[in-house]
Design an enzyme around this catalytic site. Sequence first.
Site, PDB file in Angstrom:
ATOM      1  N   PRO A 385      29.297  33.910  39.736  1.00  0.00           N
ATOM      2  CA  PRO A 385      28.919  34.929  38.749  1.00  0.00           C
ATOM      3  C   PRO A 385      27.545  34.645  38.158  1.00  0.00           C
ATOM      4  CG  PRO A 385      30.564  33.429  37.847  1.00  0.00           C
ATOM      5  CD  PRO A 385      30.426  33.082  39.290  1.00  0.00           C
ATOM      6  N   PRO A 386      26.956  35.612  37.467  1.00  0.00           N
ATOM      7  CA  PRO A 386      25.632  35.403  36.868  1.00  0.00           C
ATOM      8  C   PRO A 386      25.668  34.310  35.802  1.00  0.00           C
ATOM      9  CG  PRO A 386      26.193  37.738  36.934  1.00  0.00           C
ATOM     10  CD  PRO A 386      27.436  36.996  37.291  1.00  0.00           C
ATOM     11  N   SER A 721      49.904  40.054  40.265  1.00  0.00           N
ATOM     12  CA  SER A 721      50.380  38.768  39.754  1.00  0.00           C
ATOM     13  C   SER A 721      51.207  38.881  38.479  1.00  0.00           C
ATOM     14  CB  SER A 721      49.194  37.835  39.511  1.00  0.00           C
ATOM     15  OG  SER A 721      48.369  38.328  38.478  1.00  0.00           O
ATOM     16  N   LYS A 764      43.165  31.204  34.760  1.00  0.00           N
ATOM     17  CA  LYS A 764      44.404  31.510  34.045  1.00  0.00           C
ATOM     18  C   LYS A 764      44.935  30.288  33.303  1.00  0.00           C
ATOM     19  CE  LYS A 764      45.760  35.196  37.224  1.00  0.00           C
ATOM     20  NZ  LYS A 764      46.719  35.674  38.225  1.00  0.00           N
TER      21      LYS A 764
END
Length: 850
Positions: A385-386, A721, A764
């Site tokens: 990610p950035p 999920s 998570k």
Amino acid sequence: MQHLADGPITGPSAFLFPQIPIPAERPMAQSQPEVLDLPVLPLRDVVVFPHMVIPLFVGRDKSMRALEKAMEADKRILLVAQKSAETDDPAAVDLHTVGTLAQVLQLLKLPDGTIKVLVEGLSRVTVDKVVEQDGALQGQGTEVEASDAREPREVEAIARSLMSLFEQYVKTNRKLPPELLQTLAGIDEPGRLADTIAPHIGVRLADKQRLLEITDIGERLELLVGLVDGEIDVQQLEKRIRGRVKSQMEKSQREYYLNEQMKAIQKELGDLDDVPGELEELARKIAEAGMPKPVETKAKAELNKLKQMSPMSAEAAVVRNYLDWLLGVPWKKRTKVRKDLKVAEDTLDADHYGLDKVKERILEYLAVQSRVKQMKGPILCLVGPPGVGKTSLGQSIAKATNRKFVRMSLGGIRDEAEIRGHRRTYVGSMPGRLVQNLNKVGSKNPLFLLDEIDKMSMDFRGDPSSALLEVLDPEQNNSFNDHYLEVDLDLSEVMFVATSNSLNIPGPLLDRMEVIRIPGYTEDEKLNIAMRYLVPKQIKANGLKPEEIEIGGDAIQDIVRYYTRESGVRNLEREVAKICRKVVKEIALAGPQPAAKKAVAKKGKPKALVTVNAKNLDKYLGVRRFDFGRAEEENEIGLVTGLAWTEVGGELLQVESTLVPGKGNLILTGQLGNVMKESASAALSVVRSRAERLGIDVDFLQKQDVHVHVPDGATPKDGPSAGIAMVTSLVSVLTKVPIRADVAMTGEITLRGRVSAIGGLKEKLLAALRGGIRTVLIPGENRKDLADIPANVTRDLKIVPVKWIDEVLDLALERPLTPKKAGKEKARKTAPRVAVRGKSRSTPGTRVKH
């Protein structure tokens, strides 16, 4: 800067203005000449004659004011030439004594503040006095009547001679239009004929002013005849020079006629360039460049072609530019790659915290490099990610391996020529950006950072990702062919590192790269990065001293939790910079502190002038922007804590169920996606298939509807999920057994009740730890992923892998509904409780994945 008319528009069109018709012949002046008192417009590099229509550009303040005064009156104005064009603010002594009375035909104000004015000369004027009045020059003068002391026959003869010479002049001068002769044929008055011809001959300004000052028509015509005759002689001399040059040229060189003419002129001036010396210099550079044999042969052929060309030809410039690019390629120049693993490891650790997989891969490459003489550079693709440090990591790798660093941004590139270059047949063609950057860095083995490789696209000009296939293939890039250079270029020693935010990359291109995933940072990693790198960097960047500010770890932790919501650390750095700026302002407003008042800490070290901690953080950053999820305080029926993950990390996700009177419908709310809706249907089917075993009335759907809601309804949610969470919630509602508040769960459910694997386990578990959860139920198939989980997470959480929904129900409900069976996995590792609390909410508008 010199203003025009303050200067005229040059060229023939300045005098023949087709849009404005020239007025008819005006009547002869009265017997008593008029005494004029009009605004004066000083002229630079131009003399305006009577009967002449000309556009002028006016930019000086006094000149523009003079035009304004003229427009307010009868639009008449005196045009007087300056003695020197370099005088910006002329006075009376700087102007000639004879000018022209003119009529303003048209005035246009331009966007840059200047004025374009179209004027027509009316008559000659003797200027007797010029004064400055109301911000402009005001002149007094008298119109001058033309005199004719000669016989009319003599004047007519001189006029015919002038017309004949001027016809010859126009025919040999390509700058004057042939239509000018038709205009002159309609003029019968000798004086007007002279005034019409005078502006069109290329004589000095002083000669034109002299023509304006002569009142005798015959004398004016005689002077004009001499000037035109002199210009014809100059034209004939130019023609002889061209003929001499042309006669010296061979037939095979006639196409370079204009270029040879320029050479002859330069020879006469003694200003011919040392072309042979430059060719010898190119030959020497080719011999010393260390080119491969085929490339050297190509370069010598181009040099021989250049020797046979005229230096001023366009083709010669193309060949010379090609040789410059070819010589600029670092054919044999390279930096010595560092083989000391310890130094390289220290360099990587000093610049970046964590990222162990990337560092390990670089050290492996260096270790092999120390044993193998000829090794191809690795081709890595950092995906994450950035804000996690992909680009800066490329710089650190170059520093650790002692390679020169080249960054090439691929975002938005659509043209294949950006990679491969343009062919030399196109005007303004250039090599591709690979060759350009190699020439710029001057090394054969740099580190090429291909930034944002997933942002490339394609259009009618080609597909740049396809052009990269050859570049990033270790088996092919030793003979990369640029369309401009048209020779093979060895890129096998270049180390390519690509960065991407996702794997949305064409399959063939992705297959050529070694993908290394860089996940988002954990809270502990962000804390360490901030304390080690970001805080010292921003303290220095904002001009603070370490003893002036202290930002505590609790403040950084609160910034991470309540003021940023990201995978990387960019916003964290912005918030730290914001604190530093406010502290700088605070110190500046407080003024210098006396030395006696400086506090001293217990250990004898000077105490920071400003201390930022969790208690006063809102003073610098304002109210909290975000909250993180937390566990419920009490066990409740139908309310279960699930786990989700987004682009910025993990989240706690509540799932609620209830029964309402109805006809057996399943009601789903909370902006659920298609996959999540299907997961809810599967969960209901699992409950119905196990109803008798769980002590649930098998006909519970006859007169009731089941409503499943996932709070934070403004946020779209999707993914499989949450399946076991929905089953647990439904069973709790139907059996009236509360669900443990300290248990969270994640896992996909099948119709047979099996718990399937999920993604985003690390994020998570971090969300569960942060929210005060004690026990987390995960699919048994995800047991292998626990090796990548930080030690503090596995230590502080009780993580229980489960395979069947029966195990989930036994662990999640206050009391078990089914007897324990041998063979079922019930691994329950004890762990200390954590005291991290907060509020469960996702960022509004963020799509949550399960």
